[in-house]
Design a protein around this motif. Structure first.
Motif, PDB file in Angstrom:
ATOM      1  N   LEU A   1       0.693  -1.350  -0.046  1.00 37.16           N
ATOM      2  CA  LEU A   1      -0.020  -0.294   0.119  1.00 37.16           C
ATOM      3  C   LEU A   1       0.939   1.280  -0.091  1.00 37.16           C
ATOM      4  CD1 LEU A   1      -2.492  -1.076   2.989  1.00 37.16           C
ATOM      5  CD2 LEU A   1      -2.832  -1.317   0.410  1.00 37.16           C
ATOM      6  N   ASN A   2       0.439   2.336  -0.613  1.00 40.07           N
ATOM      7  CA  ASN A   2       1.148   3.470  -0.612  1.00 40.07           C
ATOM      8  C   ASN A   2      -0.141   4.474   0.169  1.00 40.07           C
ATOM      9  OD1 ASN A   2       3.399   4.192  -2.022  1.00 40.07           O
ATOM     10  ND2 ASN A   2       2.433   3.132  -3.507  1.00 40.07           N
ATOM     11  N   VAL A   3       0.417   4.867   1.559  1.00 38.54           N
ATOM     12  CA  VAL A   3      -0.431   5.779   2.356  1.00 38.54           C
ATOM     13  C   VAL A   3      -0.073   7.000   2.365  1.00 38.54           C
ATOM     14  CG1 VAL A   3      -1.297   5.533   4.813  1.00 38.54           C
ATOM     15  CG2 VAL A   3      -0.913   3.439   3.746  1.00 38.54           C
ATOM     16  N   GLU A   4      -0.765   7.762   2.354  1.00 39.64           N
ATOM     17  CA  GLU A   4      -0.751   9.431   2.655  1.00 39.64           C
ATOM     18  C   GLU A   4      -0.691   9.768   3.827  1.00 39.64           C
ATOM     19  OE1 GLU A   4       0.276  11.626   0.562  1.00 39.64           O
ATOM     20  OE2 GLU A   4       0.228  10.137  -1.129  1.00 39.64           O
ATOM     21  N   THR A   5       0.498  10.439   4.269  1.00 32.35           N
ATOM     22  CA  THR A   5       0.491  11.049   5.728  1.00 32.35           C
ATOM     23  C   THR A   5       0.629  12.553   5.626  1.00 32.35           C
ATOM     24  OG1 THR A   5       3.011  11.149   5.912  1.00 32.35           O
ATOM     25  CG2 THR A   5       1.673   8.992   6.308  1.00 32.35           C
ATOM     26  N   GLN A   6       0.913  13.268   6.783  1.00 29.55           N
ATOM     27  CA  GLN A   6       1.091  14.858   6.456  1.00 29.55           C
ATOM     28  C   GLN A   6       2.485  15.095   6.030  1.00 29.55           C
ATOM     29  OE1 GLN A   6       0.064  16.554  10.397  1.00 29.55           O
ATOM     30  NE2 GLN A   6      -1.993  15.900  10.403  1.00 29.55           N
ATOM     31  N   ALA A   7       3.235  13.860   6.229  1.00 29.44           N
ATOM     32  CA  ALA A   7       4.721  14.515   5.661  1.00 29.44           C
ATOM     33  C   ALA A   7       5.073  13.682   4.291  1.00 29.44           C
ATOM     34  CB  ALA A   7       5.772  13.853   6.554  1.00 29.44           C
ATOM     35  N   GLY A   8       3.909  13.271   3.555  1.00 28.04           N
ATOM     36  CA  GLY A   8       3.696  12.624   2.211  1.00 28.04           C
ATOM     37  C   GLY A   8       3.595  11.143   2.466  1.00 28.04           C
ATOM     38  N   ALA A   9       3.775  10.518   1.123  1.00 30.59           N
ATOM     39  CA  ALA A   9       3.417   8.986   1.124  1.00 30.59           C
ATOM     40  C   ALA A   9       4.502   8.260   1.802  1.00 30.59           C
ATOM     41  CB  ALA A   9       3.216   8.725  -0.512  1.00 30.59           C
ATOM     42  N   ILE A  10       3.995   7.121   2.215  1.00 31.13           N
ATOM     43  CA  ILE A  10       4.904   6.259   2.587  1.00 31.13           C
ATOM     44  C   ILE A  10       4.363   4.731   2.496  1.00 31.13           C
ATOM     45  CG2 ILE A  10       3.776   5.941   5.020  1.00 31.13           C
ATOM     46  CD1 ILE A  10       6.526   5.192   6.094  1.00 31.13           C
ATOM     47  N   ARG A  11       5.394   3.852   1.966  1.00 26.66           N
ATOM     48  CA  ARG A  11       4.982   2.592   1.609  1.00 26.66           C
ATOM     49  C   ARG A  11       4.870   1.324   2.751  1.00 26.66           C
ATOM     50  NH1 ARG A  11       7.735  -0.132  -3.817  1.00 26.66           N
ATOM     51  NH2 ARG A  11       6.212  -1.651  -4.185  1.00 26.66           N
ATOM     52  N   LEU A  12       3.597   0.817   2.809  1.00 28.21           N
ATOM     53  CA  LEU A  12       3.470  -0.385   3.614  1.00 28.21           C
ATOM     54  C   LEU A  12       3.496  -1.692   2.874  1.00 28.21           C
ATOM     55  CD1 LEU A  12       0.876   1.018   5.923  1.00 28.21           C
ATOM     56  CD2 LEU A  12       3.094   1.468   6.322  1.00 28.21           C
ATOM     57  N   ILE A  13       4.345  -2.727   3.251  1.00 25.48           N
ATOM     58  CA  ILE A  13       4.453  -3.868   2.775  1.00 25.48           C
ATOM     59  C   ILE A  13       4.475  -4.970   3.469  1.00 25.48           C
ATOM     60  CG2 ILE A  13       5.950  -5.303   1.271  1.00 25.48           C
ATOM     61  CD1 ILE A  13       7.292  -2.834   0.297  1.00 25.48           C
ATOM     62  N   GLY A  14       3.519  -5.860   3.494  1.00 31.33           N
ATOM     63  CA  GLY A  14       3.319  -6.899   4.413  1.00 31.33           C
ATOM     64  C   GLY A  14       3.685  -8.402   3.682  1.00 31.33           C
ATOM     65  N   ALA A  15       4.129  -9.228   4.391  1.00 29.97           N
ATOM     66  CA  ALA A  15       4.611 -10.581   4.038  1.00 29.97           C
ATOM     67  C   ALA A  15       3.659 -11.429   4.509  1.00 29.97           C
ATOM     68  CB  ALA A  15       5.996 -11.028   4.648  1.00 29.97           C
ATOM     69  N   GLY A  16       3.383 -12.679   3.720  1.00 27.44           N
ATOM     70  CA  GLY A  16       2.593 -13.909   3.970  1.00 27.44           C
ATOM     71  C   GLY A  16       3.181 -14.698   5.145  1.00 27.44           C
ATOM     72  N   THR A  17       2.852 -16.063   5.025  1.00 31.78           N
ATOM     73  CA  THR A  17       3.446 -16.823   6.191  1.00 31.78           C
ATOM     74  C   THR A  17       4.112 -17.997   5.434  1.00 31.78           C
ATOM     75  OG1 THR A  17       2.783 -18.360   7.863  1.00 31.78           O
ATOM     76  CG2 THR A  17       1.443 -18.077   6.072  1.00 31.78           C
ATOM     77  N   LEU A  18       5.006 -18.685   6.211  1.00 27.97           N
ATOM     78  CA  LEU A  18       5.523 -20.036   5.560  1.00 27.97           C
ATOM     79  C   LEU A  18       5.143 -21.076   6.621  1.00 27.97           C
ATOM     80  CD1 LEU A  18       9.200 -18.728   4.673  1.00 27.97           C
ATOM     81  CD2 LEU A  18       7.522 -19.189   3.201  1.00 27.97           C
ATOM     82  N   SER A  19       4.096 -20.861   7.108  1.00 28.86           N
ATOM     83  CA  SER A  19       3.408 -21.903   8.234  1.00 28.86           C
ATOM     84  C   SER A  19       2.197 -22.529   7.593  1.00 28.86           C
ATOM     85  CB  SER A  19       2.946 -21.239   9.458  1.00 28.86           C
ATOM     86  OG  SER A  19       2.142 -20.474   9.305  1.00 28.86           O
ATOM     87  N   GLU A  20       1.847 -23.514   8.261  1.00 26.09           N
ATOM     88  CA  GLU A  20       0.505 -24.165   7.877  1.00 26.09           C
ATOM     89  C   GLU A  20      -0.753 -23.076   8.170  1.00 26.09           C
ATOM     90  OE1 GLU A  20       0.465 -27.520  10.436  1.00 26.09           O
ATOM     91  OE2 GLU A  20       1.587 -28.702   8.860  1.00 26.09           O
ATOM     92  N   ARG A  21      -0.541 -22.031   8.955  1.00 27.23           N
ATOM     93  CA  ARG A  21      -1.624 -21.211   9.212  1.00 27.23           C
ATOM     94  C   ARG A  21      -1.891 -20.200   8.283  1.00 27.23           C
ATOM     95  NH1 ARG A  21      -0.898 -18.303  14.111  1.00 27.23           N
ATOM     96  NH2 ARG A  21      -3.022 -18.839  14.751  1.00 27.23           N
ATOM     97  N   VAL A  22      -2.111 -20.521   6.833  1.00 22.55           N
ATOM     98  CA  VAL A  22      -2.472 -19.598   5.908  1.00 22.55           C
ATOM     99  C   VAL A  22      -4.013 -19.243   6.017  1.00 22.55           C
ATOM    100  CG1 VAL A  22      -0.606 -20.798   4.140  1.00 22.55           C
ATOM    101  CG2 VAL A  22      -3.356 -21.553   4.411  1.00 22.55           C
ATOM    102  N   ARG A  23      -3.884 -17.809   5.219  1.00 30.18           N
ATOM    103  CA  ARG A  23      -5.475 -17.323   5.226  1.00 30.18           C
ATOM    104  C   ARG A  23      -5.525 -17.415   4.086  1.00 30.18           C
ATOM    105  NH1 ARG A  23      -4.176 -17.927   9.954  1.00 30.18           N
ATOM    106  NH2 ARG A  23      -4.475 -16.305  11.734  1.00 30.18           N
ATOM    107  N   ALA A  24      -5.757 -16.187   3.191  1.00 33.33           N
ATOM    108  CA  ALA A  24      -6.339 -16.145   1.577  1.00 33.33           C
ATOM    109  C   ALA A  24      -5.034 -16.422   0.620  1.00 33.33           C
ATOM    110  CB  ALA A  24      -6.724 -14.834   1.556  1.00 33.33           C
ATOM    111  N   THR A  25      -3.744 -16.423   1.144  1.00 36.79           N
ATOM    112  CA  THR A  25      -2.637 -16.709   0.090  1.00 36.79           C
ATOM    113  C   THR A  25      -2.032 -18.020   0.423  1.00 36.79           C
ATOM    114  OG1 THR A  25      -2.501 -14.152   0.014  1.00 36.79           O
ATOM    115  CG2 THR A  25      -0.781 -15.607  -0.894  1.00 36.79           C
ATOM    116  N   ARG A  26      -1.514 -18.603  -0.582  1.00 38.20           N
ATOM    117  CA  ARG A  26      -0.613 -19.795  -0.198  1.00 38.20           C
ATOM    118  C   ARG A  26       0.671 -19.021   0.353  1.00 38.20           C
ATOM    119  NH1 ARG A  26      -1.580 -19.818  -5.769  1.00 38.20           N
ATOM    120  NH2 ARG A  26       0.466 -19.308  -6.074  1.00 38.20           N
ATOM    121  N   PRO A  27       1.443 -20.188   1.018  1.00 40.25           N
ATOM    122  CA  PRO A  27       2.680 -19.578   1.700  1.00 40.25           C
ATOM    123  C   PRO A  27       3.676 -18.700   0.691  1.00 40.25           C
ATOM    124  CG  PRO A  27       2.432 -22.159   2.106  1.00 40.25           C
ATOM    125  CD  PRO A  27       1.359 -21.739   1.041  1.00 40.25           C
ATOM    126  N   SER A  28       3.970 -18.053   1.357  1.00 35.27           N
ATOM    127  CA  SER A  28       4.701 -16.602   0.416  1.00 35.27           C
ATOM    128  C   SER A  28       5.704 -16.070   0.987  1.00 35.27           C
ATOM    129  CB  SER A  28       3.620 -15.921  -0.305  1.00 35.27           C
ATOM    130  OG  SER A  28       2.917 -15.103   0.681  1.00 35.27           O
TER     131      SER A  28
END
Length: 243
Positions: free
Chosen positions: A197-224
């Motif tokens: 995600l690119n999120v706007e703040t008062q100081a400008g845009a900042i990027r938020l990057i989330g990783a998936g999982t390498l466990s058996e506890r997957v959600r919507a995405t395969r291990p990644s």
């Protein structure tokens, strides 16, 4: 070009052996400068789980930078949780991260876990004043102004429209503060699904990057995991999911 691998939520004790073997092979093939793990190495912070995580991470043959997750705090030992909640994670970090300096990237820790909270669910995120102060000091180091500055956290600082949530107390205020201090991006885990995600703040845009999982506890995405490249001051992120 600087190559970094960003993985999260290994959850030794509920790990996916096939996913771990796949990730290890990709590391061997591509040789990233560093492997970043944004928390939850273990399932219940047991000694045997940490030992298994340590053996696997050491066998990658690359420097590893670890950010603690909520599952890495003592689960069954309240005394250790209060007095030495990060002891095992920090010892593991000292053994695996050999003071690697990246020419074009400055990595800063922002702790979002807490030994106790004033709410029922302690698995959710919290940015304390001390943790934020330490991150802001690291970001303000004048020797790193020419580098791409990336903050490492376990919990997403704001919600990313994933199945699971971080509900990080103080997260939005922390995001505003680190953006004002010059952070370019935040890497996190916890929710077991990748996002970018690119999120706007008062100081400008900042990027938020989330990783998936390498466990058996997957959600919507395969291990990644996320394959990150930095070139000419720009960050490119690619989600790599196991077939």
């Amino acid at each position: 070009m600087t190559l970094l691998f960003h993985a999260s939520d290994l959850h030794f004790g509920a790990e996916d052996s096939a996913a771990l073997a796949w990730f290890k092979q990709v590391v061997a093939d591509q040789q990233p400068e560093i492997v970043i793990i944004t928390g939850d190495l273990t399932m219940r912070a047991r000694s045997a789980e940490f030992a298994a995580a340590q053996a696997w991470l050491a066998d990658l043959g690359r420097p590893v930078l670890i950010e603690p997750g909520n599952h890495d705090l003592p689960y069954f030992n309240p005394v250790r949780r209060i007095w030495r909640p990060y002891g095992r994670v920090m010892r593991l970090q000292e053994q695996l991260h050999e003071g690697v300096t990246l020419d074009h990237v400055h990595l800063v820790s922002l702790r979002t876990t807490a030994r106790v909270q004033w709410r029922f669910n302690w698995s959710k995120g919290r940015v304390g004043k001390r943790a934020l102060h330490q991150a802001l000091q690291a970001l303000g180091n004048p020797g790193h102004h020419a580098k791409l500055r990336i903050v490492l956290a376990h919990h997403p600082l704001i919600e990313a429209e994933t199945q699971s949530s971080g509900r990080t107390t103080g997260g939005r205020a922390a995001l505003e503060a680190i953006a004002a201090a010059g952070a370019d991006a935040v890497l996190s885990g916890h929710v077991h699904d990748p996002f970018d995600l690119n999120v706007e703040t008062q100081a400008g845009a900042i990027r938020l990057i989330g990783a998936g999982t390498l466990s058996e506890r997957v959600r919507a995405t395969r291990p990644s995991f996320n394959r990150l490249t930095v070139a000419d001051g720009k960050l490119d992120a690619q989600v790599c999911a196991m077939d």
